[in-house]
Enzyme design. Structure first.
Site, PDB file in Angstrom:
ATOM      1  NE  ARG A 105      -4.171  -1.771   0.546  1.00  0.00           N
ATOM      2  CZ  ARG A 105      -5.275  -1.742   1.275  1.00  0.00           C
ATOM      3  NH1 ARG A 105      -5.573  -0.675   1.963  1.00  0.00           N
ATOM      4  NH2 ARG A 105      -6.087  -2.755   1.273  1.00  0.00           N
TER       5      ARG A 105
ATOM      6  NE  ARG B 127      -6.975   5.130   2.875  1.00  0.00           N
ATOM      7  CZ  ARG B 127      -7.680   4.305   3.628  1.00  0.00           C
ATOM      8  NH1 ARG B 127      -8.874   4.635   4.027  1.00  0.00           N
ATOM      9  NH2 ARG B 127      -7.179   3.149   3.990  1.00  0.00           N
TER      10      ARG B 127
ATOM     11  NE  ARG C  66      -9.854   7.352  -3.036  1.00  0.00           N
ATOM     12  CZ  ARG C  66     -11.152   7.529  -2.967  1.00  0.00           C
ATOM     13  NH1 ARG C  66     -11.774   8.248  -3.875  1.00  0.00           N
ATOM     14  NH2 ARG C  66     -11.862   6.975  -2.005  1.00  0.00           N
TER      15      ARG C  66
ATOM     16  CE1 TYR D 189     -12.803  -7.026   1.933  1.00  0.00           C
ATOM     17  CE2 TYR D 189     -11.158  -8.699   1.424  1.00  0.00           C
ATOM     18  CZ  TYR D 189     -11.535  -7.547   2.100  1.00  0.00           C
ATOM     19  OH  TYR D 189     -10.659  -6.927   2.937  1.00  0.00           O
TER      20      TYR D 189
HETATM   21  C1  LIG Z   1      -7.705  -6.839   1.361  1.00  0.00           C
HETATM   22  C2  LIG Z   1      -7.202  -5.969   0.229  1.00  0.00           C
HETATM   23  C3  LIG Z   1      -7.954  -4.992  -0.493  1.00  0.00           C
HETATM   24  N1  LIG Z   1      -7.109  -4.444  -1.434  1.00  0.00           N
HETATM   25  C4  LIG Z   1      -5.863  -4.996  -1.323  1.00  0.00           C
HETATM   26  C5  LIG Z   1      -5.905  -5.982  -0.318  1.00  0.00           C
HETATM   27  C6  LIG Z   1      -4.777  -6.892   0.045  1.00  0.00           C
HETATM   28  C7  LIG Z   1      -3.772  -6.212   0.881  1.00  0.00           C
HETATM   29  C8  LIG Z   1      -4.221  -6.030   2.289  1.00  0.00           C
HETATM   30  O1  LIG Z   1      -4.512  -7.020   2.945  1.00  0.00           O
HETATM   31  O2  LIG Z   1      -4.248  -4.863   2.708  1.00  0.00           O
HETATM   32  C9  LIG Z   1      -4.679  -4.738  -2.145  1.00  0.00           C
HETATM   33  C10 LIG Z   1      -4.383  -3.366  -2.548  1.00  0.00           C
HETATM   34  N2  LIG Z   1      -5.179  -2.260  -2.476  1.00  0.00           N
HETATM   35  C11 LIG Z   1      -4.532  -1.180  -2.956  1.00  0.00           C
HETATM   36  C12 LIG Z   1      -3.278  -1.619  -3.436  1.00  0.00           C
HETATM   37  C13 LIG Z   1      -2.406  -0.682  -4.236  1.00  0.00           C
HETATM   38  C14 LIG Z   1      -1.040  -0.859  -4.472  1.00  0.00           C
HETATM   39  C15 LIG Z   1      -0.153  -0.495  -3.315  1.00  0.00           C
HETATM   40  O3  LIG Z   1       0.295   0.671  -3.243  1.00  0.00           O
HETATM   41  O4  LIG Z   1       0.157  -1.391  -2.509  1.00  0.00           O
HETATM   42  C16 LIG Z   1      -3.152  -2.969  -3.139  1.00  0.00           C
HETATM   43  C17 LIG Z   1      -1.983  -3.911  -3.363  1.00  0.00           C
HETATM   44  C18 LIG Z   1      -5.022   0.178  -3.016  1.00  0.00           C
HETATM   45  C19 LIG Z   1      -6.058   0.621  -2.059  1.00  0.00           C
HETATM   46  N3  LIG Z   1      -7.192  -0.057  -1.722  1.00  0.00           N
HETATM   47  C20 LIG Z   1      -7.936   0.710  -0.880  1.00  0.00           C
HETATM   48  C21 LIG Z   1      -7.293   1.959  -0.683  1.00  0.00           C
HETATM   49  C22 LIG Z   1      -7.834   3.135   0.120  1.00  0.00           C
HETATM   50  C23 LIG Z   1      -9.132   3.559  -0.461  1.00  0.00           C
HETATM   51  C24 LIG Z   1      -9.324   5.039  -0.683  1.00  0.00           C
HETATM   52  O5  LIG Z   1      -8.504   5.697  -1.328  1.00  0.00           O
HETATM   53  O6  LIG Z   1     -10.372   5.498  -0.276  1.00  0.00           O
HETATM   54  C25 LIG Z   1      -6.104   1.898  -1.419  1.00  0.00           C
HETATM   55  C26 LIG Z   1      -5.092   2.981  -1.565  1.00  0.00           C
HETATM   56  C27 LIG Z   1      -9.241   0.323  -0.307  1.00  0.00           C
HETATM   57  C28 LIG Z   1      -9.443  -1.054   0.146  1.00  0.00           C
HETATM   58  N4  LIG Z   1      -9.283  -2.157  -0.619  1.00  0.00           N
HETATM   59  C29 LIG Z   1      -9.512  -3.272   0.147  1.00  0.00           C
HETATM   60  C30 LIG Z   1      -9.890  -2.845   1.440  1.00  0.00           C
HETATM   61  C31 LIG Z   1     -10.234  -3.759   2.595  1.00  0.00           C
HETATM   62  C32 LIG Z   1      -9.878  -1.462   1.413  1.00  0.00           C
HETATM   63  C33 LIG Z   1     -10.333  -0.563   2.539  1.00  0.00           C
HETATM   64  C34 LIG Z   1      -9.379  -0.494   3.629  1.00  0.00           C
HETATM   65  C35 LIG Z   1      -8.464   0.635   3.381  1.00  0.00           C
HETATM   66  O7  LIG Z   1      -9.001   1.686   3.016  1.00  0.00           O
HETATM   67  O8  LIG Z   1      -7.261   0.496   3.619  1.00  0.00           O
HETATM   68  C36 LIG Z   1      -9.377  -4.649  -0.313  1.00  0.00           C
END
Ligand SMILES: Cc1c2[nH]c(c1CCC(=O)O)Cc1[nH]c(c(CCC(=O)O)c1C)Cc1[nH]c(c(CCC(=O)O)c1C)Cc1[nH]c(c(C)c1CCC(=O)O)C2
Length: 358
Positions: free
Chosen positions: A34, A38, A47, A160
């Site tokens: 990640r 954010r 965003r 999910y």
């Molecule tokens: C479970 C999972 C998800 N997504 C992902 C996983 C596996 C990794 C982990 O276990 O954290 C994988 C993921 N999601 C995102 C990336 C981007 C690449 C990176 O920089 O790593 C990657 C590799 C962007 C994201 N995916 C998400 C964001 C934030 C959302 C936003 O900008 O509002 C980002 C940058 C949203 C997201 N997406 C997901 C969730 C549960 C959430 C909400 C929780 C959160 O906000 O952290 C599903």
């Protein structure tokens, strides 16, 4: 064998790939799960103007946010901006990203009859925007660092799709495993085959390493993990290899990251993946003893350590890196970086890893 299918700029920093294949490195490579997210104000700016999945679907925007952390930190890898939930979307499910809530599926899978609604045929054709972003990113990177592609693992995606979003218990998905065993298997097989197509597409588009996120392993027992995770992760690797070999395409290194999978490190190390990712609950020395010398380990600082003082963070990072050692190691956090992390901490983490063996 065909090395690359497109005319990409030459890679200048290959520490990540060297570490993955067990070659010596001048310093430990580091990237952060990640890393585009954010905690970066420039990400928040993007965003404000664009919905989360709009960013994922628009290669220019996806590349811009992929690039953001690389402008600030001396990272050794980039990871394409996307989400694991683009696969359920490609199967026809609606997924929304609600600020402050996370992903929401307005119509999750309730019972096995809902499986017939999934649009399985040629699902990967609805993910070409990810391939387009990967190819564009390889050019924009100009060989600075390698580009990682990724997917969610079948069990994590199934969770999910049934829970309809994040869950504290995974009780509905576990109910499926118990009460709809055959349908659960069918769903896991369907996801596995979509993932193989998706990874094939990502490699052809230019992904140089692939990570499988089994982020929901922490909800299931070791026995369930052996049933719903390991065999499918193995199939993903084996089928992808065969698929690429049949087209004369060189495979890329693969990472299995199972959050909460620490009970099965030996088993994970036998799947044929070059790299095993660790969450922060696992001791590096114990992990190395379990997986042996031929696997690269990735991880595993507690993301919460980035909220400590810079001095404490430095010490914890150094302790970790020293335990893992210089070879066959990729430094990372044990899970994704969290939104309120001070930017300074990310810089400290990266520079401390790099200086650990100087
Ligand atoms: C479970 C999972 C998800 N997504 C992902 C996983 C596996 C990794 C982990 O276990 O954290 C994988 C993921 N999601 C995102 C990336 C981007 C690449 C990176 O920089 O790593 C990657 C590799 C962007 C994201 N995916 C998400 C964001 C934030 C959302 C936003 O900008 O509002 C980002 C940058 C949203 C997201 N997406 C997901 C969730 C549960 C959430 C909400 C929780 C959160 O906000 O952290 C599903």
């Amino acid at each position: 064998m065909v090395q690359e299918t497109k005319d990409f700029p030459t890679l200048k920093n290959d520490r990540l790939l060297k570490a993955a294949s067990g070659e010596p490195v001048d310093r430990v490579p580091v990237w952060v799960m990640r890393q585009a997210g954010r905690y970066l104000p420039e990400f928040q700016e993007v965003r404000k103007e664009h919905d989360f999945f709009e960013v994922c679907r628009t290669p220019e925007l996806a590349c811009e946010v992929t690039m953001q952390p690389l402008r600030r930190f001396d990272l050794d890898a980039s990871i394409i901006f996307s989400d694991i939930l683009v696969i359920p979307q490609a199967l026809g499910m609606v997924v929304e990203m609600k600020p402050g809530v996370g992903p929401v599926f307005p119509e999750p899978l309730i019972d096995p009859k809902d499986l017939s609604k999934l649009q399985v045929e040629n699902a990967v054709s609805r993910l070409t925007y990810v391939g387009d972003a990967i190819t564009m990113m390889r050019h924009k990177l100009d060989g600075k660092v390698p580009l990682i592609g990724f997917t969610g693992a079948p069990w994590t995606l199934m969770g999910y799709m049934i829970e309809g979003g994040g869950s504290k218990t995974m009780s509905k998905a576990k109910y499926w495993l118990e009460n709809y065993a055959e349908d659960s298997k069918n769903l896991l097989n369907t996801l596995t085959s979509v993932i193989v197509d998706y990874f094939e597409m990502q490699v052809k588009a230019g992904a140089q390493m692939l990570q499988v996120f089994e982020s929901s392993a922490d909800y299931i027992t070791k026995e369930q993990f052996a049933l719903v995770s390991l065999p499918y992760c193995k199939q993903i690797r084996d089928k992808l290899r065969d698929r690429l070999a049949s087209q004369g395409i060189e495979p890329v290194p693969m990472v299995i990251y199972a959050k909460g999978g620490g009970h099965s490190l030996k088993e994970q190390s036998q799947l044929g993946y070059e790299v095993v990712g660790l969450d922060w609950t696992i001791d590096p020395t114990e992990a190395r003893n379990i997986v042996g010398p031929k696997i690269t380990l990735q991880g595993n600082l507690d993301p919460q350590d980035l909220y400590k003082s810079q001095d404490e963070l430095k010490q914890l990072t150094l302790d970790m890196v020293k335990k893992f050692g210089k070879d066959r190691y990729i430094a990372n956090l044990g899970h994704g970086i969290t939104p309120a992390t001070p930017i300074e901490s990310m810089a400290t983490f990266v520079s401390t890893v790099h200086s650990a063996f100087e």
